[in-house]
Design an enzyme around this catalytic site. Structure first.
Site, short mmCIF file in Angstrom:
data_model
loop_
_atom_site.label_atom_id
_atom_site.label_comp_id
_atom_site.label_asym_id
_atom_site.label_seq_id
_atom_site.Cartn_x
_atom_site.Cartn_y
_atom_site.Cartn_z
CG PHE A 58 46.63 38.68 38.15
CD1 PHE A 58 47.80 39.32 38.53
CD2 PHE A 58 46.20 37.59 38.89
CE1 PHE A 58 48.54 38.87 39.62
CE2 PHE A 58 46.93 37.14 39.98
CZ PHE A 58 48.10 37.78 40.34
CD GLU A 59 42.51 36.73 36.25
OE1 GLU A 59 42.30 37.10 37.43
OE2 GLU A 59 42.47 37.53 35.28
CB THR A 87 44.30 52.39 43.26
OG1 THR A 87 44.05 51.35 42.31
CG2 THR A 87 43.01 53.04 43.71
CG HIS A 89 44.42 47.00 40.73
ND1 HIS A 89 43.89 46.79 39.47
CD2 HIS A 89 44.30 45.82 41.38
CE1 HIS A 89 43.49 45.54 39.37
NE2 HIS A 89 43.71 44.93 40.51
NE ARG A 128 50.85 52.53 23.62
CZ ARG A 128 50.61 53.82 23.82
NH1 ARG A 128 49.37 54.28 23.74
NH2 ARG A 128 51.59 54.67 24.09
#
Length: 158
Positions: A58-59, A87, A89, A128
């Site tokens: 995310f950062e 979840t 998220h 991957r």
């Protein structure tokens, strides 16, 4: 006959920033190894690479933006791993990371290579990152080289 522009896959005389997530480092370290391998195979000067570790994926867009806006790099390579959990998220982090990276590229006009692995489980992610499905870090570095060289050609035409 129309003139065709294509980016060459060479790292010679180019500078790269690599932004990499520490989260899921079992996978991201392999992505980094793949990216560095691609750059080395294509003539990069080791002093022309700067690596920054972020807490998570995310950062990554913020750090990529700092590098891109600095004017010191021909391309930024973003590497991360987001694994689906129980979840929602996963969807939020994956979507916002992708949107953020795309926005940085459009805002700065600096090539940003997307080497973020999204997977349902650790096994898929490892596939991957150098197993059966190749290495997305290697692929991202190849993209970064090609796009940096293509933009240089376009600038020469303008």
């Amino acid at each position: 006959m129309p003139k065709t522009l294509e980016g060459q896959i060479t790292a010679k005389d180019l500078k790269f920033a690599i932004v990499i997530s520490r989260y899921n480092s079992l996978v991201t370290q392999r992505l980094l190894d793949g990216a560095l391998d691609a750059l080395r195979r294509h003539g990069v000067n080791e002093n022309s690479i700067v690596i920054a570790w972020t807490p998570g994926s995310f950062e990554i867009p913020l750090v990529a933006q700092k590098f891109a806006k600095s004017g010191k790099f021909d391309a930024v390579i973003c590497l991360g791993c987001i694994i689906r959990g129980e979840t929602p998220h996963f969807e939020y982090v994956a979507n916002e990371t992708a949107k953020g990276i795309a926005q940085v590229m459009l805002d700065t006009e600096v090539p940003i290579a997307f080497g973020i692995v999204t997977a349902d489980n650790l096994e898929q992610a490892l596939e991957r990152a150098g197993a059966k499905a190749g290495n997305r870090g290697f692929d991202a570095a190849m993209t970064a080289m090609e796009m940096a060289n293509l933009l240089k050609q376009i600038e020469a035409e303008a």
